[in-house]
Design an enzyme around this catalytic site. Sequence first.
Site, PDB file in Angstrom:
ATOM      1  N   LYS A 125      -5.195  10.148  11.640  1.00 44.42           N
ATOM      2  CA  LYS A 125      -5.399   9.925  10.209  1.00 44.42           C
ATOM      3  C   LYS A 125      -6.808  10.361   9.863  1.00 44.42           C
ATOM      4  CE  LYS A 125      -3.073   8.202   6.707  1.00 44.42           C
ATOM      5  NZ  LYS A 125      -1.608   8.132   6.512  1.00 44.42           N
ATOM      6  N   ASP A 145      -1.970  11.750   1.637  1.00 46.26           N
ATOM      7  CA  ASP A 145      -1.854  10.284   1.598  1.00 46.26           C
ATOM      8  C   ASP A 145      -2.427   9.904   0.226  1.00 46.26           C
ATOM      9  OD1 ASP A 145      -1.237   7.869   3.533  1.00 46.26           O
ATOM     10  OD2 ASP A 145      -3.056   7.283   2.500  1.00 46.26           O
TER      11      ASP A 145
HETATM   12  P1  NDP Z   1      -0.819   8.196  -4.341  1.00 51.34           P
HETATM   13  O1  NDP Z   1      -2.260   8.463  -4.378  1.00 51.34           O
HETATM   14  O2  NDP Z   1       0.131   9.254  -4.784  1.00 51.34           O
HETATM   15  O3  NDP Z   1      -0.475   6.886  -5.171  1.00 51.34           O
HETATM   16  C1  NDP Z   1      -1.057   5.666  -4.866  1.00 51.34           C
HETATM   17  C2  NDP Z   1      -0.667   4.674  -5.938  1.00 51.34           C
HETATM   18  O4  NDP Z   1      -1.106   3.378  -5.576  1.00 51.34           O
HETATM   19  C3  NDP Z   1      -1.318   4.983  -7.281  1.00 51.34           C
HETATM   20  O5  NDP Z   1      -0.444   4.596  -8.317  1.00 51.34           O
HETATM   21  C4  NDP Z   1      -2.578   4.141  -7.258  1.00 51.34           C
HETATM   22  O6  NDP Z   1      -3.049   3.786  -8.546  1.00 51.34           O
HETATM   23  C5  NDP Z   1      -2.094   2.930  -6.499  1.00 51.34           C
HETATM   24  N1  NDP Z   1      -3.209   2.350  -5.730  1.00 51.34           N
HETATM   25  C6  NDP Z   1      -3.865   2.919  -4.709  1.00 51.34           C
HETATM   26  N2  NDP Z   1      -4.838   2.133  -4.245  1.00 51.34           N
HETATM   27  C7  NDP Z   1      -4.791   1.045  -5.005  1.00 51.34           C
HETATM   28  C8  NDP Z   1      -5.541  -0.141  -5.013  1.00 51.34           C
HETATM   29  N3  NDP Z   1      -6.548  -0.362  -4.152  1.00 51.34           N
HETATM   30  N4  NDP Z   1      -5.196  -1.071  -5.923  1.00 51.34           N
HETATM   31  C9  NDP Z   1      -4.176  -0.859  -6.792  1.00 51.34           C
HETATM   32  N5  NDP Z   1      -3.436   0.257  -6.821  1.00 51.34           N
HETATM   33  C10 NDP Z   1      -3.733   1.187  -5.940  1.00 51.34           C
HETATM   34  O7  NDP Z   1      -0.494   7.775  -2.824  1.00 51.34           O
HETATM   35  P2  NDP Z   1       0.905   7.711  -2.088  1.00 51.34           P
HETATM   36  O8  NDP Z   1       1.982   7.349  -3.033  1.00 51.34           O
HETATM   37  O9  NDP Z   1       1.036   8.947  -1.276  1.00 51.34           O
HETATM   38  O10 NDP Z   1       0.656   6.521  -1.057  1.00 51.34           O
HETATM   39  C11 NDP Z   1       1.012   5.171  -1.335  1.00 51.34           C
HETATM   40  C12 NDP Z   1       1.128   4.402  -0.024  1.00 51.34           C
HETATM   41  O11 NDP Z   1       2.151   4.981   0.787  1.00 51.34           O
HETATM   42  C13 NDP Z   1      -0.124   4.374   0.836  1.00 51.34           C
HETATM   43  O12 NDP Z   1      -0.161   3.153   1.548  1.00 51.34           O
HETATM   44  C14 NDP Z   1       0.130   5.502   1.834  1.00 51.34           C
HETATM   45  O13 NDP Z   1      -0.602   5.327   3.012  1.00 51.34           O
HETATM   46  C15 NDP Z   1       1.623   5.315   2.062  1.00 51.34           C
HETATM   47  N6  NDP Z   1       2.356   6.457   2.603  1.00 51.34           N
HETATM   48  C16 NDP Z   1       2.311   7.678   1.971  1.00 51.34           C
HETATM   49  C17 NDP Z   1       3.050   8.718   2.469  1.00 51.34           C
HETATM   50  C18 NDP Z   1       3.118  10.027   1.783  1.00 51.34           C
HETATM   51  O14 NDP Z   1       3.896  10.890   2.224  1.00 51.34           O
HETATM   52  N7  NDP Z   1       2.383  10.266   0.708  1.00 51.34           N
HETATM   53  C19 NDP Z   1       3.851   8.576   3.704  1.00 51.34           C
HETATM   54  C20 NDP Z   1       3.890   7.226   4.214  1.00 51.34           C
HETATM   55  C21 NDP Z   1       3.142   6.231   3.685  1.00 51.34           C
HETATM   56  P3  NDP Z   1      -3.764   4.876  -9.508  1.00 51.34           P
HETATM   57  O15 NDP Z   1      -2.643   5.760  -9.979  1.00 51.34           O
HETATM   58  O16 NDP Z   1      -4.361   4.076 -10.588  1.00 51.34           O
HETATM   59  O17 NDP Z   1      -4.726   5.595  -8.652  1.00 51.34           O
HETATM   60  O1  2IT Z   2       1.260   7.566   6.221  1.00 50.51           O
HETATM   61  C1  2IT Z   2       1.910   8.612   6.386  1.00 50.51           C
HETATM   62  O2  2IT Z   2       2.856   8.665   7.173  1.00 50.51           O
HETATM   63  C2  2IT Z   2       1.528   9.798   5.611  1.00 50.51           C
HETATM   64  N1  2IT Z   2       0.618   9.721   4.794  1.00 50.51           N
HETATM   65  C3  2IT Z   2       2.229  11.100   5.840  1.00 50.51           C
HETATM   66  C4  2IT Z   2       1.649  11.807   7.018  1.00 50.51           C
HETATM   67  C5  2IT Z   2       2.170  13.205   7.241  1.00 50.51           C
HETATM   68  O3  2IT Z   2       1.634  13.819   8.183  1.00 50.51           O
HETATM   69  O4  2IT Z   2       3.050  13.679   6.550  1.00 50.51           O
END
Ligand code: NDP
Ligand code: 2IT
Length: 452
Positions: free
Chosen positions: A127, A167
């Site tokens: 990561k 992420d």
């Molecule tokens: P994004 O940046 O696309 O979206 C994150 C969302 O969560 C936004 O709406 C953001 O608000 C909100 N957010 C983030 N941090 C905070 C906080 N501290 N307090 C309140 N709201 C918060 O990220 P992802 O959707 O990609 O990721 C979301 C989660 O999923 C994370 O935990 C990530 O590690 C996990 N994840 C992501 C993967 C991926 O493929 N993208 C794969 C597996 C897990 P705002 O819009 O206001 O910024």
């Molecule tokens: O938390 C996760 O699994 C991710 N943010 C996706 C990682 C990836 O390599 O696609």
Amino acid sequence: MIYEEIKHILKDIKECSPGQDEFYQATREVLESIVPLLEADSRYLEQNIIKRLVVPDRTIIFRVNWVDDRGVVQTNLGYRVQFNSAIGPYKGGLRFHKSVNLGVVKFLGFEQIFKNALTSLQIGGAKGGSNFNPKGKSDNEVMRFCQSFMNELYKYIGKNRDVPAGDIGVGKREIGYLFGQYKKLTGDFDGVLTGKGLNWGGSFGRKQATGYGSVYFAQEHLGVYNNSLEGKTCVVSGSGNVAIYTIEKLQDLDAKVVACSDSTGTIYHKNGIDLASLKAVKEIHRESLKSYAKIHPDSKFIDISHYPEGGHAIWHIPCDVAFPSATQNELSLIDAKELVKNGCILVNEGANMPTTPDAIEYLQQNGVLFSPGKAANAGGVATSQLEMSQNAAMTQWNFEEVDIKLHQIMKSIFKVAYETSIEYKNRGNLIVGANIAGFKKVADSMIDQGAV
Ligand code: NDP
Ligand code: 2IT
């Protein structure tokens, strides 16, 4: 005896990584839940596998200087933690958020090892990210930051070595700027990053994969109890990549999503979230959910400061299934009590470690089904590996082909986690099932490869 040994290792972790609370939380959950395996097979302690696993192969920390639109030089910290490569090249996302620090990157990298193993694909765990805050930055500022970040990172990555992805705060725009700079520095056009644009090596279905995968997982989980998502009232925290495509798939399956959230607050839309407006507000305009409430006067915006004593508004909204899909520790004990009181039957983690340990305990004690993130959100990284596979073969599959593969992978992750929970006498406890199944695969590979 084994509990004593685990306690001892956890104490060492705490002492050696002061202030890294999230990392300690993640290691504690894994180590405590694999005790039934350690009792059944003495090799893992004898060969010091746990002590070897909790220390990353290497940790890279670097300064990132970039010039803002006023011409002022700004400085941030960049990280890449290459945790474990026993089953494949390092793989895991990059997070750009003001809260990023070494403890956060280490917790995410540690979780990634087991998540990636659960996919049954050949990917190790890593990561990275930065404390760069993309909020309010222009596209040009984001571009200059990404270029500077890659000026250092490119030395450590490669298509067979370490393949970063998105992420929080890192989506297609950032991957584009990072990829462009990697290509400029190395001259190579190859699959060194995933989540790329569809015209330049990306995979169909990667954007949707984590959200869709999370819903496929929830469907499998409810299926064991002769239940389904159809007609269920759901709440999905966050409104980023994972949340949006969770909502999309839930709506496809005739579930009703009544709430989502962001860092400014929560939207409660009793008539059902309108996905087109949500995408316009968050994906296109990058605005606060307050703008959604302006488009839909029948919805309600609840400000983030609404529960100053702790707890989050979204978990106070009655639901059958909750999908925490924003960030770590966003669902606390106070929230778990609300969910139980309102009759929630399943908490399915789309985010990484969104539920606090005391909240998980309370949910489980009160009979709420629980899908841990490292199993339920593995669809994103699994589809990243499908992207790597397509890049290696210089081909591109269509959306349906990728989606069928994703669905199959999610089914098999659920199956292995569920069956492992039964094998180790914790039927239905998917934390135990997922952690043991993921750990075993990595640990056995480490033993096969000797003490390196
Ligand atoms: P994004 O940046 O696309 O979206 C994150 C969302 O969560 C936004 O709406 C953001 O608000 C909100 N957010 C983030 N941090 C905070 C906080 N501290 N307090 C309140 N709201 C918060 O990220 P992802 O959707 O990609 O990721 C979301 C989660 O999923 C994370 O935990 C990530 O590690 C996990 N994840 C992501 C993967 C991926 O493929 N993208 C794969 C597996 C897990 P705002 O819009 O206001 O910024
Ligand atoms: O938390 C996760 O699994 C991710 N943010 C996706 C990682 C990836 O390599 O696609």
